[in-house]
Enzyme design. Structure first.
Site, PDB file in Angstrom:
ATOM      1  N   CYS A  60       0.852  -1.200   0.000  1.00 41.27           N
ATOM      2  CA  CYS A  60       0.000   0.000   0.000  1.00 41.27           C
ATOM      3  C   CYS A  60       0.885   1.247   0.000  1.00 41.27           C
ATOM      4  O   CYS A  60       2.108   1.158   0.096  1.00 41.27           O
ATOM      5  CB  CYS A  60      -0.922   0.006   1.210  1.00 41.27           C
ATOM      6  SG  CYS A  60      -0.030   0.075   2.777  1.00 41.27           S
ATOM      7  N   ASP A 105      -1.796   8.774 -26.580  1.00 37.60           N
ATOM      8  CA  ASP A 105      -2.565   9.323 -25.454  1.00 37.60           C
ATOM      9  C   ASP A 105      -2.004   8.877 -24.103  1.00 37.60           C
ATOM     10  O   ASP A 105      -2.471   9.340 -23.060  1.00 37.60           O
ATOM     11  CB  ASP A 105      -4.038   8.875 -25.539  1.00 37.60           C
ATOM     12  CG  ASP A 105      -4.701   9.291 -26.840  1.00 37.60           C
ATOM     13  OD1 ASP A 105      -4.498  10.449 -27.245  1.00 37.60           O
ATOM     14  OD2 ASP A 105      -5.403   8.467 -27.447  1.00 37.60           O
ATOM     15  N   ASP A 162      -9.952  12.419 -26.774  1.00 44.28           N
ATOM     16  CA  ASP A 162      -9.194  12.259 -28.008  1.00 44.28           C
ATOM     17  C   ASP A 162     -10.204  12.121 -29.146  1.00 44.28           C
ATOM     18  O   ASP A 162     -11.339  11.686 -28.917  1.00 44.28           O
ATOM     19  CB  ASP A 162      -8.315  11.000 -27.888  1.00 44.28           C
ATOM     20  CG  ASP A 162      -7.613  10.674 -29.188  1.00 44.28           C
ATOM     21  OD1 ASP A 162      -6.992  11.588 -29.767  1.00 44.28           O
ATOM     22  OD2 ASP A 162      -7.682   9.513 -29.634  1.00 44.28           O
ATOM     23  N   ASP A 192      -7.460   6.320 -26.801  1.00 44.78           N
ATOM     24  CA  ASP A 192      -7.341   4.909 -27.196  1.00 44.78           C
ATOM     25  C   ASP A 192      -5.980   4.568 -27.793  1.00 44.78           C
ATOM     26  O   ASP A 192      -5.707   3.412 -28.095  1.00 44.78           O
ATOM     27  CB  ASP A 192      -8.431   4.559 -28.216  1.00 44.78           C
ATOM     28  CG  ASP A 192      -8.117   5.097 -29.608  1.00 44.78           C
ATOM     29  OD1 ASP A 192      -7.566   6.218 -29.692  1.00 44.78           O
ATOM     30  OD2 ASP A 192      -8.412   4.406 -30.594  1.00 44.78           O
ATOM     31  N   CYS A 238       3.243   1.613   2.839  1.00 49.48           N
ATOM     32  CA  CYS A 238       4.498   0.869   2.676  1.00 49.48           C
ATOM     33  C   CYS A 238       5.507   1.715   1.885  1.00 49.48           C
ATOM     34  O   CYS A 238       6.682   1.795   2.245  1.00 49.48           O
ATOM     35  CB  CYS A 238       4.258  -0.441   1.923  1.00 49.48           C
ATOM     36  SG  CYS A 238       3.151  -1.576   2.764  1.00 49.48           S
TER      37      CYS A 238
END
Length: 733
Positions: free
Chosen positions: A16, A625, A425, A621, A19
């Site tokens: 986490c 990007d 986009d 996509d 940590c």
């Protein structure tokens, strides 16, 4: 005297953000370390240290003492494989713990009076608590050494105490009976706590996803070998790392470009969609630029290397993704923050209850005090707290999957409701993402004209020809001769003695084919609407006009309208030219349009919006990007896009339908609301239950909570949290 070294080392064992913070703090407190920054997303640390004052081995030992592992011998470590092994091991432990816990619960709840019930529960619960749940005890011990407490401390304390108390009750039942108290065992409570918390950890581990694979895939776009042309004209195949500036490189059909450079000889079409996001390959001729990682079409060219290695545009995108991921370390888990205060408070209440009972009750103070202390620890079990978040996330993510929305982590669920600006986009997000015939107009009737056009275009390697061929798929092939591919203009062929032309306007003009003014106006209109026009003609004149474009998805305008209704500003960002961008934006109903942007400018635009105080979602996509997706507050990928974009993004729309984004935001709001409700009830339960368990009601009505009832109350709190989470399934978003 000093020698500064900058290095990047993998770190294993981080579960986490807390940590990551501990590793960072440990390294920064190590003598000789100037600066250490842990990238939780990549499970790595960037560190600057003085090699005269410390060494990688010393740093590794410091991290090891803190309970984690610094992998300084990077060449011998496959971090991704280690993470997979850790996940598989956690999965095995969780399944085993659940399987062994089920019979313990059944016996504990319904068959307590069966022969050897306590011994059977003891035998089944012991491996669950001390073997499959050993990580909680190890973690609690490490945190104790550093004078801190987390959920591990709470789990270890409650399960350990419940198990020890149960063993004592089983072995010394007669002592309790002599004091008028019926002994009860809590093996089922200790086993179930471990099983539930392990399940939560497993869900969290799976949800986190493997962000390092995105970087590996980006790096995989670089070719391993390249063909260079020597001064004597001979060719030599060398590793891509050995390319130097000004080397002359031969690029064959289908190969990837190895370095940013400039074309010296030849022509071809190169697929630059991984950089620009545009689906139509770009024609490359003398003095045109080429970029590393892009894919060559059917032509062969020679180009001179201008930028190599880390200086290429692809390398810059990789660095941007790495930096953006590292700058977004998840916030420390709320439950861990609470546990740091909660654990010492509960222990203090437990001890205080025991002391007060001994002082205030001279006759039964010890037995009642011990009972109260144990009951406090059992009723304050973190099961409800531990389940509050993972169960809501599990149901929320499951509901999302049913809706075609893949959610990678809890952070995205928390972020989505805060979004007030969304950047879209164009290609593949607002539009279909591939060239398609949008209109075909027959100017004059010629026998078999569609079949002739289809046959000619089938022989062409031009990207627009693919779209036309697809639209005329049912047309039969005809025999032809004298087929000629004219670079940058089109194709010609002879059918039944007649020469036909298919291409752009220049091809027709150079062959003296008359084009009426009204057709030129029609071409201009179609071009303004973001179409590319393919002319089909013979020597007698124009036969047909075909418009090819990347059309807007039918659902895009409705999705944009709904997002704006939700109070979210919508922006369109594209590498395409301004006129095409304006045309698409107008059809989609978007007023904020930014065109002609490079990949790094996309991430810069997202940053600019963030500096204005906006919470920004990025939807894309393509590989181009990736950097913008990584730096956005919320990143959403289209399921039909590149693997890289999907790996980087926190959410993926499987159908690539923009209309799924508003429901995704509403689902996130519902899930976050459920998590808050769960945590609220978990706290209320503890606030009411703990004082009663300590015996606060005893002076008033003689009521002392039985540990068995405390265990049942704890179980009820967990059931209520799970039930509240399951209500998400019935809601419509």
């Amino acid at each position: 005297m000093s020698k500064k070294i900058k290095a990047n080392y993998p770190v294993s064992g981080m579960a986490c953000a807390a940590c990551a913070a501990r590793v960072e703090k440990t390294l920064n407190n190590t003598p000789g370390v100037e600066n250490a920054a842990v990238n939780f997303a990549n499970s790595s640390v960037a560190i600057c240290f003085d090699s005269y004052l410390t060494s990688p081995e010393t740093l590794a030992k410091a991290v090891s003492d803190a309970g984690y592992e610094l992998l300084v011998e990077q060449g011998k470590v496959d971090l991704a494989e280690q993470q997979k092994k850790a996940y598989r091991a956690l999965k095995s432990r969780t399944i085993a713990a659940v399987v062994l816990s089920i019979p313990v619960v059944i016996i504990g709840m319904f068959f307590m009076n069966m022969p050897y019930a306590n011994i059977i529960m003891f035998l089944l619960s012991t491996p669950v608590v001390f073997w499959f749940g050993r990580q909680f005890f190890i973690g609690a011990w490490k945190q104790l050494r550093h004078k801190s407490a987390t959920m591990d401390t709470l789990v270890a304390l409650s399960t350990g105490i419940a198990w020890l108390f149960s063993v004592a009750n089983m072995l010394f039942a007669s002592w309790w009976i002599r004091h008028g108290i019926h002994p009860h065992v809590y093996f089922e409570a200790s086993a179930v706590i471990v099983a539930f918390i392990l399940l939560g950890r497993l869900l969290e581990s799976k949800a986190k996803g493997n962000t390092t694979s995105a970087i590996r895939k980006l790096m995989g776009l670089r070719p391993k070998n390249v063909t260079i042309i020597l001064k004597d004209g001979k060719t030599e195949n060398i590793p891509v790392e050995k390319i130097r500036k000004d080397d002359l490189i031969l690029l064959r059909p289908g190969e990837r470009v190895a370095a940013d450079g400039i074309v010296i000889e030849g022509s071809s079409y190169i697929d630059e969609s991984m950089l620009s996001g545009e689906p139509i390959p770009v024609e490359k001729n003398h003095e045109d630029k080429v970029f590393a990682g892009t894919i060559n079409g059917n032509g062969s060219i020679k180009y001179r290397a201008l930028k190599t290695g880390d200086d290429t545009l692809l390398s810059k995108i990789i660095r941007m993704v790495q930096d953006a991921q590292g700058s977004k370390a998840p916030v420390q888990q709320l439950v861990d923050k609470i546990a740091a205060i909660f654990v010492p408070v509960i222990i203090s209440i437990s001890i205080l209850a025991f002391i007060l009972w001994v002082i205030l009750d001279s006759q039964s103070g010890f037995s009642h005090g011990l009972l109260a202390a144990i009951t406090v620890l059992i009723i304050a079990c973190p099961c409800a707290l531990g389940l509050a978040t993972p169960t809501a996330i599990m149901v929320g993510i499951g509901k999302g999957a049913e809706m075609g929305i893949l959610i990678k982590d809890a952070e995205s669920l928390e972020t989505a409701p805060k979004i007030n600006a969304i950047v879209l986009d164009k290609t593949g997000t607002l539009t279909v993402g591939r060239p398609m015939v949008t209109s075909s107009e027959m100017i004059r009737q010629v026998e078999n004209a569609p079949a002739i056009l289809a046959s000619i275009e089938r022989r062409s390697d031009h990207p627009l020809a693919v779209a036309i061929t697809a639209s005329l798929e049912s047309e039969p092939s005809v025999e032809m001769s004298d087929f000629n591919n004219i670079a940058g203009k089109g194709v010609t062929a002879v059918v039944d003695g007649v020469q036909y032309f298919a291409g752009n306007r220049r091809l027709l003009q150079e062959n003296n084919i008359e084009i009426p003014q009204e057709l030129l106006e029609a071409e201009k209109k179609k071009t303004m609407e973001s179409n590319s026009v393919v002319w089909f003609a013979d020597k007698d004149g124009v036969i047909s006009l075909t418009a090819v474009a990347d059309p807007l998805k039918p659902s895009s305008p409705g999705a944009v309208k709904e997002l704006e209704k939700m109070g979210i500003e919508v922006y369109m960002l594209t590498g395409d030219n301004n006129s095409t961008a304006e045309s698409i934006a107008r059809k989609a109903g978007i007023s904020h349009v930014i065109a002609d942007v490079l990949p790094q400018q996309k991430s810069e635009f997202v940053e600019r919006l963030q500096k204005e105080g906006k919470k920004v979602a990025m939807v894309g996509d393509g590989i181009n990007d990736s950097a913008a997706l990584a730096i956005a507050d919320l990143s959403i990928a289209m399921g039909t896009g590149s693997d890289i974009a999907i790996e980087v993004a926190q959410m993926t729309i499987v159908s690539a339908d923009l209309s799924k984004i508003p429901p995704a935001i509403r689902l996130s709001k519902g899930t976050v609301r459920t998590i808050r409700q769960n945590l609220f009830w978990a706290f209320i339960y503890n606030i009411i239950g703990v004082p009663i368990a300590a015996g606060i009601l005893y002076p008033f009505n003689g009521f002392l909570l039985n540990p068995m009832i405390a265990g049942a109350a704890m179980a009820f709190s967990s059931v209520s949290v799970v039930t509240n989470s399951l209500l998400l399934k019935r809601k419509h978003f």
